[in-house]
Write a protein that holds these residues in place. Structure first.
Motif, PDB file in Angstrom:
ATOM      1  N   TYR A  59       0.832  -1.203   0.000  1.00 28.15           N
ATOM      2  CA  TYR A  59       0.000   0.000   0.000  1.00 28.15           C
ATOM      3  C   TYR A  59       0.870   1.260   0.000  1.00 28.15           C
ATOM      4  CZ  TYR A  59      -3.246   3.639   1.461  1.00 28.15           C
ATOM      5  OH  TYR A  59      -3.977   4.800   1.512  1.00 28.15           O
ATOM      6  N   GLN A  60       0.551   2.172  -0.896  1.00 27.72           N
ATOM      7  CA  GLN A  60       1.254   3.454  -0.963  1.00 27.72           C
ATOM      8  C   GLN A  60       0.276   4.522  -1.425  1.00 27.72           C
ATOM      9  OE1 GLN A  60       5.186   3.398  -2.751  1.00 27.72           O
ATOM     10  NE2 GLN A  60       5.004   5.510  -3.395  1.00 27.72           N
ATOM     11  N   SER A  61      -0.124   5.372  -0.505  1.00 23.87           N
ATOM     12  CA  SER A  61      -1.102   6.412  -0.805  1.00 23.87           C
ATOM     13  C   SER A  61      -0.509   7.478  -1.722  1.00 23.87           C
ATOM     14  CB  SER A  61      -1.580   7.062   0.490  1.00 23.87           C
ATOM     15  OG  SER A  61      -2.405   8.177   0.224  1.00 23.87           O
ATOM     16  N   THR A  62      -1.377   8.093  -2.533  1.00 22.02           N
ATOM     17  CA  THR A  62      -0.942   9.222  -3.358  1.00 22.02           C
ATOM     18  C   THR A  62      -1.017  10.528  -2.579  1.00 22.02           C
ATOM     19  OG1 THR A  62      -3.192   9.531  -4.214  1.00 22.02           O
ATOM     20  CG2 THR A  62      -1.703   8.114  -5.487  1.00 22.02           C
ATOM     21  N   LYS A 149       0.963   9.738  -8.207  1.00 19.92           N
ATOM     22  CA  LYS A 149       0.026  10.855  -8.064  1.00 19.92           C
ATOM     23  C   LYS A 149      -0.012  11.703  -9.328  1.00 19.92           C
ATOM     24  CE  LYS A 149      -0.457  15.224  -5.508  1.00 19.92           C
ATOM     25  NZ  LYS A 149       0.055  16.028  -4.368  1.00 19.92           N
ATOM     26  N   TYR A 165      -8.230   4.338  -8.416  1.00 18.53           N
ATOM     27  CA  TYR A 165      -7.054   3.707  -7.810  1.00 18.53           C
ATOM     28  C   TYR A 165      -5.940   3.597  -8.848  1.00 18.53           C
ATOM     29  CZ  TYR A 165     -10.452   2.193  -4.296  1.00 18.53           C
ATOM     30  OH  TYR A 165     -11.433   2.169  -3.343  1.00 18.53           O
ATOM     31  N   ASP A 266      -2.635   1.967  -4.118  1.00 21.33           N
ATOM     32  CA  ASP A 266      -3.361   2.636  -3.038  1.00 21.33           C
ATOM     33  C   ASP A 266      -4.645   1.896  -2.690  1.00 21.33           C
ATOM     34  OD1 ASP A 266      -4.690   3.276  -5.361  1.00 21.33           O
ATOM     35  OD2 ASP A 266      -4.904   5.415  -4.919  1.00 21.33           O
ATOM     36  N   THR A 268      -6.344  -0.638  -0.336  1.00 23.25           N
ATOM     37  CA  THR A 268      -6.111  -1.187   0.995  1.00 23.25           C
ATOM     38  C   THR A 268      -6.492  -2.667   1.016  1.00 23.25           C
ATOM     39  OG1 THR A 268      -8.344  -0.699   1.783  1.00 23.25           O
ATOM     40  CG2 THR A 268      -6.683   1.059   1.987  1.00 23.25           C
TER      41      THR A 268
END
Length: 345
Positions: A59-62, A149, A165, A266, A268
């Motif tokens: 998991y790697q959020s923008t 992103k 996503y 991103d 989960t």
């Protein structure tokens, strides 16, 4: 880690001609397989802790606000879009953040039991979101400029499509994944040799990871150029999807550890559960499209330029797949960054 001056140098070099060795990879196939592994009943019960940790590791959020409420979209079982990015990080000894040599936008529509897939030419002319001063840029530079992103926001604005996503995989991932499923039986679309591998049109051959990677990498000797390469990418992707059930039995903790170093997303753990259960039926039927473009030389470089008519056609296809109202296609040069997310009644 490279210093800021080195990163800036690489960004400036993005507009210089590059060697023509091309790569391709299939984040969608990998993502679906990981999802299936995570939700498979016996596997999940036996390896719940490992599955959750793997999901957390990839998991790697923008760190940016989405165009729409993605949690609500999933819970309501509405169509979702995923931007799939194949990077060249790890290929040919590279360690810096690479370009996206493969960009695929996929829409999963569980009610229609359809997956709509659009391949975006890597050399498509755009203004990269947040880096408009470098216009004209190639769309594959977006990831190198600002990561997932920036790639997401650039494609989203380019087509006026909400992207829910993203998922990325480096070049090592495809080879390992194909080896994990025991290889693929592929009927080549054309006859050619590449990277010490030879392929004969319509002659079915069993491909391990290395051989399959050579099959999808070649572009320059394909009469259809990048369109031909995209067709081979989708061909291998479909074969991978058909072997997903076998992959469930092959997955083990060691395989998951390998996956962790090759994929980021991103999505989960809970998102993956939704996709693996409620959205699995969307993989039953795939509709594939390529953006039609023309090659133009701009500032001494070859760009793929998509005219408004063809770009609007792709926007129409994707918005229909997402059950959204029709809307005018986007423009990366527009000052307004708002994405039309109006759903059909």
């Amino acid at each position: 880690m490279e210093n800021s001056n080195e990163n800036l140098r690489r960004k400036k070099e993005l507009r210089r001609p590059r060697p023509q060795k091309k790569q391709g990879c299939f984040t969608l196939g990998l993502l679906i397989f990981v999802v299936l592994a995570l939700v498979a009943g016996s596997y999940l019960k036996k390896h719940l802790a490992t599955a959750k940790q793997t999901a957390a590791d990839i998991y790697q959020s923008t760190d940016t606000k989405k165009a729409r409420n993605v949690d609500a979209i999933l819970k309501q079982n509405k169509p979702v879009s995923i931007l799939l990015l194949g990077t060249d990080t790890g290929a040919l000894g590279r360690t810096f953040q690479g370009r996206t040599d493969t960009m695929i936008l996929a829409v999963l529509n569980p009610k229609q039991k359809t997956m709509t897939v659009v391949s975006i030419p890597r050399d498509t002319e755009v203004a990269v979101f947040g880096y408009e001063q470098y216009f004209p840029s190639k769309i594959n530079a977006a990831y190198a400029y600002g990561g997932a992103k920036t790639a997401l926001k650039t494609v989203q604005k380019y087509l006026n499509i909400p992207i829910d996503y993203y998922a990325t995989i480096n070049m090592g991932g495809l080879e390992n994944l194909i080896n994990a499923v025991g290889g693929l039986d592929i009927k080549p679309l054309i006859t050619f040799s590449y990277d010490n591998q030879s392929f004969t049109k319509d002659q079915t051959t069993h491909m391990n990871g290395k051989r399959a990677l050579a099959y999808v990498r070649m572009r320059d000797d394909d009469p259809l150029g990048d369109y031909g390469r995209q067709a081979r990418q989708r061909q291998v992707l479909t074969k991978l999807a058909f072997k997903s059930s076998k992959l469930i039995n092959l997955l083990d903790d060691g395989f998951l550890k390998t996956i962790k170093s090759q994929i980021s997303t991103d999505l989960t753990f809970d998102d993956l559960i939704y996709l693996g259960t409620d959205y699995r039926v969307a993989t039953h039927h795939m509709k594939s499209y390529s953006m039609q473009s023309s090659t133009e030389v701009i500032d001494g470089q070859d760009f793929e330029v998509v005219d408004t008519k063809n770009k609007q056609a792709i926007t129409d296809i994707l918005r229909a797949a997402l059950d959204l109202e029709p809307a005018t296609t986007g423009s990366t040069l527009a000052s307004d960054n708002t994405i039309d997310t109006q759903a059909k009644d």
